[in-house]
Design a protein around this motif. Sequence first.
Motif, short mmCIF file in Angstrom:
data_model
loop_
_atom_site.label_atom_id
_atom_site.label_comp_id
_atom_site.label_asym_id
_atom_site.label_seq_id
_atom_site.Cartn_x
_atom_site.Cartn_y
_atom_site.Cartn_z
N TRP A 126 19.47 -53.76 -35.66
CA TRP A 126 19.10 -52.56 -36.30
C TRP A 126 20.26 -51.89 -36.62
O TRP A 126 20.86 -51.16 -36.13
CB TRP A 126 18.04 -51.80 -35.36
CG TRP A 126 16.99 -52.39 -34.94
CD1 TRP A 126 15.66 -52.24 -35.63
CD2 TRP A 126 16.84 -53.03 -33.60
NE1 TRP A 126 14.60 -53.20 -34.68
CE2 TRP A 126 15.36 -53.43 -33.54
CE3 TRP A 126 17.66 -53.57 -32.77
CZ2 TRP A 126 14.91 -54.27 -32.32
CZ3 TRP A 126 17.04 -54.20 -31.79
CH2 TRP A 126 15.74 -54.74 -31.69
N LEU A 127 20.48 -51.77 -38.06
CA LEU A 127 21.38 -50.90 -38.81
C LEU A 127 20.62 -50.09 -39.62
O LEU A 127 19.93 -50.03 -40.48
CB LEU A 127 22.18 -51.92 -39.58
CG LEU A 127 22.87 -53.17 -38.86
CD1 LEU A 127 23.46 -53.87 -40.19
CD2 LEU A 127 23.68 -52.86 -37.81
N PRO A 145 17.23 -42.67 -46.19
CA PRO A 145 17.40 -43.51 -44.98
C PRO A 145 17.18 -44.83 -45.40
O PRO A 145 16.36 -45.30 -46.06
CB PRO A 145 16.29 -42.84 -43.84
CG PRO A 145 15.24 -42.54 -44.63
CD PRO A 145 15.67 -42.03 -45.95
N ILE A 146 18.09 -45.76 -44.86
CA ILE A 146 17.85 -47.17 -45.07
C ILE A 146 17.84 -47.89 -43.77
O ILE A 146 18.98 -47.81 -43.00
CB ILE A 146 18.94 -47.81 -45.95
CG1 ILE A 146 18.71 -47.39 -47.22
CG2 ILE A 146 18.81 -49.49 -45.85
CD1 ILE A 146 19.65 -48.15 -48.56
N ARG A 147 16.77 -48.31 -43.20
CA ARG A 147 16.64 -48.99 -42.04
C ARG A 147 16.45 -50.54 -42.06
O ARG A 147 15.68 -51.01 -42.75
CB ARG A 147 15.40 -48.23 -41.17
CG ARG A 147 15.49 -46.83 -40.94
CD ARG A 147 14.50 -46.30 -40.12
NE ARG A 147 14.71 -44.99 -39.75
CZ ARG A 147 14.32 -43.94 -40.52
NH1 ARG A 147 13.76 -44.07 -41.68
NH2 ARG A 147 14.53 -42.63 -40.18
N ALA A 148 17.71 -51.10 -41.59
CA ALA A 148 17.51 -52.71 -41.79
C ALA A 148 17.37 -53.26 -40.43
O ALA A 148 17.99 -52.89 -39.44
CB ALA A 148 19.03 -52.97 -42.39
N TYR A 149 16.96 -54.70 -40.47
CA TYR A 149 16.57 -55.35 -39.57
C TYR A 149 17.00 -56.67 -39.70
O TYR A 149 16.66 -57.21 -40.62
CB TYR A 149 15.08 -55.22 -39.10
CG TYR A 149 14.55 -56.13 -37.95
CD1 TYR A 149 15.09 -55.94 -36.39
CD2 TYR A 149 13.98 -57.17 -38.18
CE1 TYR A 149 14.89 -56.55 -35.53
CE2 TYR A 149 13.66 -58.05 -37.01
CZ TYR A 149 14.10 -57.91 -35.68
OH TYR A 149 13.67 -58.61 -34.82
N ARG A 172 21.62 -57.92 -45.46
CA ARG A 172 20.95 -58.31 -46.38
C ARG A 172 19.81 -57.76 -46.74
O ARG A 172 19.35 -57.36 -47.70
CB ARG A 172 20.39 -60.06 -46.35
CG ARG A 172 21.64 -61.08 -46.43
CD ARG A 172 21.16 -62.45 -46.73
NE ARG A 172 20.47 -62.94 -45.71
CZ ARG A 172 20.92 -63.81 -44.62
NH1 ARG A 172 22.25 -63.87 -44.64
NH2 ARG A 172 20.01 -64.25 -43.81
N ASP A 173 18.96 -57.48 -45.37
CA ASP A 173 17.79 -56.59 -45.49
C ASP A 173 18.14 -54.92 -46.17
O ASP A 173 17.37 -54.47 -47.01
CB ASP A 173 17.15 -56.21 -44.16
CG ASP A 173 15.74 -55.40 -44.09
OD1 ASP A 173 15.09 -55.74 -45.16
OD2 ASP A 173 15.63 -54.83 -43.21
N ALA A 174 19.38 -54.51 -45.60
CA ALA A 174 19.77 -53.27 -46.06
C ALA A 174 20.22 -53.23 -47.70
O ALA A 174 20.10 -52.39 -48.41
CB ALA A 174 21.09 -52.98 -45.43
N ALA A 175 20.70 -54.44 -48.23
CA ALA A 175 21.12 -54.91 -49.68
C ALA A 175 19.71 -54.82 -50.24
O ALA A 175 19.46 -54.04 -51.61
CB ALA A 175 21.66 -55.89 -49.83
N THR A 176 18.71 -55.41 -50.07
CA THR A 176 17.42 -55.38 -50.59
C THR A 176 16.73 -53.89 -50.85
O THR A 176 16.46 -53.73 -51.81
CB THR A 176 16.35 -56.09 -49.84
OG1 THR A 176 16.70 -57.81 -49.72
CG2 THR A 176 14.97 -56.28 -50.30
N ALA A 177 16.74 -53.13 -49.53
CA ALA A 177 16.28 -52.00 -49.72
C ALA A 177 17.05 -50.99 -50.84
O ALA A 177 16.49 -50.30 -51.34
CB ALA A 177 16.50 -51.37 -48.25
N LEU A 178 18.17 -51.23 -50.77
CA LEU A 178 19.38 -50.27 -51.56
C LEU A 178 19.02 -50.73 -53.15
O LEU A 178 18.68 -49.81 -53.89
CB LEU A 178 20.84 -50.63 -51.36
CG LEU A 178 21.57 -49.73 -52.21
CD1 LEU A 178 21.79 -48.53 -52.10
CD2 LEU A 178 23.23 -50.33 -52.07
#
Length: 197
Positions: A126-127, A145-149, A172-178
């Motif tokens: 979890w980042l 907030p960006i919560r990546a898993y 990669r999840d964080a990149a998609t959210a961004l």
Amino acid sequence: MTRWRRARGRLVVAGVAGFLAAGCGTTPVAPDAVLPDPVVAEQARRIALVISPEFRQRRYTDDDWNIGLGEPAEFTFGRTLDALYRDVRVTDTPDASGVDLIVVPTWADAQISGPGDSHGEFHEAWLHFDVRLLDDAGAQVDRWPIRAYGRSRDRLLGDDEAVAEAVERALRDAATALILKLRGQSIAGGRTEEALP
């Protein structure tokens, strides 16, 4: 062409030998930042990405792991912004001169767990990031907030590889959210309507 485009899509964090030499009881892990090219239309905007020394040097350590998170996260933010905007520069201070938008990510939290923690089959990461957007005058225009898993099944890989893969998937999840958040942001995307929530 920025340094993110010159990169081949992988960044391996160094420093494993130093931890082994220090006799640390944890296992050093070097996740890669492996990102596919986002399929998005590039905007003619000038972006400053602020990466502080604290962000770049972030590590996750516990009784089992010593994981370099900062450099793969820096690569993730830089590569993602570079796919969205024509002109992206990296700085360690919020300098508004000559840019349309300043993006300032900071670490909010990072947690790593293995099968022993959850009695399951997965390594999980979890980042959590806090991302501030500043305009060309240096005033804050938004904050997210960006919560990546990410997770990786333990039985398919060794422990080190499974933990690294879980972190890579979280990045990669964080990149998609961004991407999704920036595409809905009026100042960043050049849109005339209000930013999406």
